[in-house]
Design an enzyme around this catalytic site. Sequence first.
Site, PDB file in Angstrom:
ATOM      1  N   HIS A   1       0.740  -1.052  -0.166  1.00 15.04           N
ATOM      2  CA  HIS A   1       0.143   0.007   0.210  1.00 15.04           C
ATOM      3  C   HIS A   1       0.915   1.256  -0.020  1.00 15.04           C
ATOM      4  CE1 HIS A   1       0.323   1.879   3.904  1.00 15.04           C
ATOM      5  NE2 HIS A   1       0.397   0.601   4.074  1.00 15.04           N
ATOM      6  N   CYS A   2       0.769   2.049  -0.493  1.00 15.18           N
ATOM      7  CA  CYS A   2       0.636   3.976  -0.416  1.00 15.18           C
ATOM      8  C   CYS A   2      -0.165   4.585   0.526  1.00 15.18           C
ATOM      9  CB  CYS A   2       1.598   4.304  -1.626  1.00 15.18           C
ATOM     10  SG  CYS A   2       0.959   4.248  -2.876  1.00 15.18           S
ATOM     11  N   GLU A   3       0.037   5.997  -0.164  1.00 15.90           N
ATOM     12  CA  GLU A   3      -1.001   6.247   1.011  1.00 15.90           C
ATOM     13  C   GLU A   3      -2.625   5.942   0.959  1.00 15.90           C
ATOM     14  OE1 GLU A   3      -2.320   8.667   3.860  1.00 15.90           O
ATOM     15  OE2 GLU A   3      -0.114   8.677   3.541  1.00 15.90           O
TER      16      GLU A   3
END
Length: 220
Positions: A169-171
């Site tokens: 995941h990222c933001e």
Amino acid sequence: YFVTPLFQIIKTNTNLPNMLDRIESADNYVSYASQPLNTTNQSRTPLSPGPLDLQEPELSLPCEKDPSGNRISVNTMTELLDGKYDTHFLVFDCRYKYEYTGGHIKGAINITTKETLMKLLFTKGYLLNDQGFVTALKQNPEEVLASLDKFKDEKIDEDNWNPPILIFHCEFSQKRGPRAWKAARNQDRELNVDPIQFNKLYYKDMYVLEKGYSQFVKQE
């Protein structure tokens, strides 16, 4: 699993360490920074996908299949953290270090370069069969990743291989997280080209956290 955003903690409480103690004692899955954030840009090699785009294997978690990364919901992520699924897993946080330092899912590993990801999953992937190594990786990811070159390169022993579930995941899980997922999947395909076993892979169970860390914090 309600979590107070970091900017609110800083704004409303000048004694940040004491507030952090209360957060850490709460039953939630987010770790917060106790040091000032470093917001300077950090150079890195982008996590870019390769050329392969093949049909996905059967997966063990409920998800929405997507060519940019099979998507799991925040609810599924929470159930995984709660131990509902009898399996072991790794969470890769693909944001910049200062974002990760500001707050992250507990046990998440901050991966910002393709080189580090490939080394951990494939060149040194056999280490992920060692529970002691995995525990250390989750507790002190930066230190363990920096020491990877001290371990020998060795091919994964498929006969004794118990791969972890991988979650990226990222933001917002729009670019960096999906790119990391794609890079890992493509490398796995290239290492396991088999005309008979089409879906022969080291890591079959790989996912992207839908809407990323921002949604995880909102729902927690």
